[in-house]
Design a protein around this motif. Structure first.
Motif, PDB file in Angstrom:
ATOM      1  N   ASP A   1      -2.119 -15.902 -34.860  1.00 28.31           N
ATOM      2  CA  ASP A   1      -1.905 -16.406 -33.501  1.00 28.31           C
ATOM      3  C   ASP A   1      -0.468 -16.228 -33.042  1.00 28.31           C
ATOM      4  OD1 ASP A   1      -0.804 -18.218 -35.252  1.00 28.31           O
ATOM      5  OD2 ASP A   1      -1.457 -19.996 -34.137  1.00 28.31           O
ATOM      6  N   HIS A   2       0.164 -15.120 -33.430  1.00 31.51           N
ATOM      7  CA  HIS A   2       1.562 -14.904 -33.083  1.00 31.51           C
ATOM      8  C   HIS A   2       1.798 -14.926 -31.583  1.00 31.51           C
ATOM      9  CE1 HIS A   2       0.653 -10.681 -32.027  1.00 31.51           C
ATOM     10  NE2 HIS A   2      -0.169 -10.725 -33.079  1.00 31.51           N
ATOM     11  N   ALA A   3       0.859 -14.337 -30.799  1.00 34.32           N
ATOM     12  CA  ALA A   3       1.040 -14.304 -29.340  1.00 34.32           C
ATOM     13  C   ALA A   3       0.961 -15.704 -28.743  1.00 34.32           C
ATOM     14  CB  ALA A   3      -0.008 -13.387 -28.711  1.00 34.32           C
ATOM     15  N   VAL A   4       0.025 -16.515 -29.239  1.00 38.86           N
ATOM     16  CA  VAL A   4      -0.124 -17.885 -28.745  1.00 38.86           C
ATOM     17  C   VAL A   4       1.157 -18.678 -29.006  1.00 38.86           C
ATOM     18  CG1 VAL A   4      -1.407 -20.046 -29.032  1.00 38.86           C
ATOM     19  CG2 VAL A   4      -2.624 -17.852 -29.001  1.00 38.86           C
ATOM     20  N   ARG A   5       1.697 -18.529 -30.178  1.00 35.67           N
ATOM     21  CA  ARG A   5       2.931 -19.245 -30.516  1.00 35.67           C
ATOM     22  C   ARG A   5       4.077 -18.850 -29.579  1.00 35.67           C
ATOM     23  NH1 ARG A   5       3.143 -20.718 -36.610  1.00 35.67           N
ATOM     24  NH2 ARG A   5       0.987 -20.491 -37.282  1.00 35.67           N
ATOM     25  N   ALA A   6       4.188 -17.540 -29.297  1.00 33.67           N
ATOM     26  CA  ALA A   6       5.263 -17.085 -28.421  1.00 33.67           C
ATOM     27  C   ALA A   6       5.069 -17.621 -27.003  1.00 33.67           C
ATOM     28  CB  ALA A   6       5.310 -15.558 -28.410  1.00 33.67           C
ATOM     29  N   ALA A   7       3.832 -17.641 -26.536  1.00 36.40           N
ATOM     30  CA  ALA A   7       3.578 -18.163 -25.190  1.00 36.40           C
ATOM     31  C   ALA A   7       3.872 -19.655 -25.117  1.00 36.40           C
ATOM     32  CB  ALA A   7       2.119 -17.884 -24.798  1.00 36.40           C
ATOM     33  N   GLU A   8       3.464 -20.381 -26.135  1.00 35.62           N
ATOM     34  CA  GLU A   8       3.763 -21.811 -26.187  1.00 35.62           C
ATOM     35  C   GLU A   8       5.269 -22.047 -26.135  1.00 35.62           C
ATOM     36  OE1 GLU A   8       1.980 -24.467 -26.153  1.00 35.62           O
ATOM     37  OE2 GLU A   8      -0.024 -24.022 -26.845  1.00 35.62           O
ATOM     38  N   MET A   9       6.016 -21.229 -26.874  1.00 38.51           N
ATOM     39  CA  MET A   9       7.462 -21.425 -26.891  1.00 38.51           C
ATOM     40  C   MET A   9       8.066 -21.126 -25.526  1.00 38.51           C
ATOM     41  SD  MET A   9      10.403 -20.089 -29.469  1.00 38.51           S
ATOM     42  CE  MET A   9      12.116 -20.550 -29.148  1.00 38.51           C
ATOM     43  N   ALA A  10       7.593 -20.077 -24.889  1.00 32.00           N
ATOM     44  CA  ALA A  10       8.140 -19.732 -23.571  1.00 32.00           C
ATOM     45  C   ALA A  10       7.955 -20.879 -22.580  1.00 32.00           C
ATOM     46  CB  ALA A  10       7.469 -18.465 -23.056  1.00 32.00           C
ATOM     47  N   LEU A  11       6.751 -21.455 -22.518  1.00 30.32           N
ATOM     48  CA  LEU A  11       6.504 -22.569 -21.600  1.00 30.32           C
ATOM     49  C   LEU A  11       7.331 -23.793 -21.983  1.00 30.32           C
ATOM     50  CD1 LEU A  11       2.626 -22.235 -21.171  1.00 30.32           C
ATOM     51  CD2 LEU A  11       4.423 -21.510 -19.567  1.00 30.32           C
ATOM     52  N   ASP A  12       7.461 -24.048 -23.286  1.00 23.02           N
ATOM     53  CA  ASP A  12       8.262 -25.194 -23.734  1.00 23.02           C
ATOM     54  C   ASP A  12       9.742 -24.992 -23.423  1.00 23.02           C
ATOM     55  OD1 ASP A  12       5.987 -26.403 -24.622  1.00 23.02           O
ATOM     56  OD2 ASP A  12       6.372 -26.090 -26.768  1.00 23.02           O
TER      57      ASP A  12
END
Length: 413
Positions: free
Chosen positions: A297-308
């Motif tokens: 889930d590398h992409a999900v993690r990166a998206a979560e970080m961007a929003l955070d």
């Protein structure tokens, strides 16, 4: 009643031992007195009899022979004037004091150095005592001096004491060396923890462990080329918009404090979501997910970080009254990761996916997170997007992009 067997007188009715003559006709008490005299003279240790003034009445022959004097020469003379005691005036004075105390009924005892061997030319140490002998009325009438040669014992004690001192000194040295080694070990452990913490600030944990496992590593070189290919990772770039203009006229301390507060919060988000911070350049921040340990889930993690990150900067602005905004870009794909440098090394990424992620950030808009088609395809199940369309990315060309706008639903981890 007799003590001595008649067989002893089978050859002659008299038997002479030293200056004592034993006779077959002696009665019991006479035999006892003569035997006591023989025993006294033959005693190896010193024993004698003094009057209450300390004058010599009798001394055993073994003691006399040992120092080479005759009883007739000293009988009736003060005991402290005998050759035994002329080692020093101090010794003679101490002896006179002991005789005075003994004549008053006190048993006295002490160790003395006296002449006692080789005709009075060699000193020995004696354990000396004076026993008061009283008559039937309780009056002191005689003094019984007794001396036991304890020279060898004293030498042994002295040798043992020296050995104990040597052992104690050795033990003290061992303890000091142990304490010094413990102190050195503690300092080394502190230095090691500091070095490891600094190393982990520069490198991902698995990479740091690979470096530590190589015994040939020295302070100024990395003998092993550390490089890995990762087919599926997500790369995130973030940049604070117009930060140079914002920081104009700001003190160095204030500038660093602002960036430190913001980037420290970003580091916390990266740790929580399992992204690897790659580096910061000025007011730009780079991170990646899916390396050095691959995750699905590398992409999900990166998206979560961007929003955070967008939310963290909003909260920072509320706390400080600033109005900072960020551009963020994300791209997924294959990268090469490795350690470069000699003294100040760094873990970095290379590849088309990295360049594209950088262009996603630089061509994004303030407050927006821009992603490529490939990234959106991995995220559309969980996140909301707004199509931006085709942009002309420097060095890449036309790229169809999207803005990440939010989450469809909470993601359980």
């Amino acid at each position: 009643m007799t003590l001595i067997s008649h067989d002893l007188f089978s050859i002659s009715p008299e038997l002479r031992v030293r200056e004592v003559t034993l006779s077959a006709h002696d009665d019991f008490q006479t035999q006892r007195a003569k035997l006591a005299s023989i025993m006294l003279d033959a005693m190896y240790q010193f024993v004698g009899l003094l009057d209450v003034e300390g004058r010599m009445l009798e001394i055993n022959r073994a003691a006399l022979d040992g120092i080479g004097i005759h009883m007739d020469d000293i009988r009736g003379k003060p005991f402290w004037e005998a050759r035994w005691w002329v080692v020093s005036p101090e010794t003679q004075n101490v002896l006179r004091g002991l005789i005075l105390r003994a004549s008053q009924g006190e048993f006295v005892r002490g160790d003395f150095e006296v002449y006692g061997q080789r005709m009075g030319e060699e000193t020995i140490i004696v354990d000396f005592s004076l026993l008061p002998i009283k008559d039937s009325d309780g009056n002191v009438v005689f003094l019984l001096p007794e001396g036991r040669n304890i020279t060898e014992m004293k030498r042994a004690e002295a040798a043992l004491a020296r050995k104990n001192e040597e052992l104690q000194a050795s033990w003290d040295l061992i303890c000091r060396q142990r304490d010094e080694l413990q102190s050195l070990y503690d300092r080394l452990m502190v230095e090691q923890r500091l070095s490891e913490r600094l190393l982990l600030n520069l490198l991902p944990y698995p990479i740091a462990e690979r470096l530590k496992a190589r015994p040939e590593i020295v302070a100024n070189s990395i003998p092993e080329i550390i490089a890995d290919t990762f087919p599926e990772v997500s790369v995130l770039f973030a940049d604070i918009v117009a930060f140079t203009r914002f920081s104009a006229g700001m003190s160095a301390e204030h500038l660093v404090a602002v960036l430190n507060e913001i980037f420290t919060e970003f580091d916390t988000i990266a740790d929580r979501l399992g992204l690897e911070k790659i580096k910061t350049i000025g007011d730009a921040y780079m991170a990646a997910s899916g390396l050095p340990e691959p995750v699905a889930d590398h992409a999900v993690r990166a998206a979560e970080m961007a929003l955070d990150m967008i939310e963290a900067l909003r909260l920072f602005n509320l706390r400080t009254g600033h109005n900072l905004r960020m551009r963020i870009g994300i791209n997924c794909g294959s990268v090469v990761a490795g350690v470069i440098g000699k003294r100040k090394f760094i873990y970095d990424l290379w590849g088309e996916a990295v360049n594209t992620a950088s262009r996603m950030e630089s061509h994004s808009l303030a407050g927006r997170v821009q992603v490529t088609d490939a990234t959106r395809n991995l995220l559309e199940e969980f996140f909301l997007f707004e199509e931006r369309g085709i942009i002309e990315a420097k060095g890449i060309g036309a790229v169809h992009t999207w803005f990440l706008t939010g989450r469809r639903q909470p993601i359980s981890r």
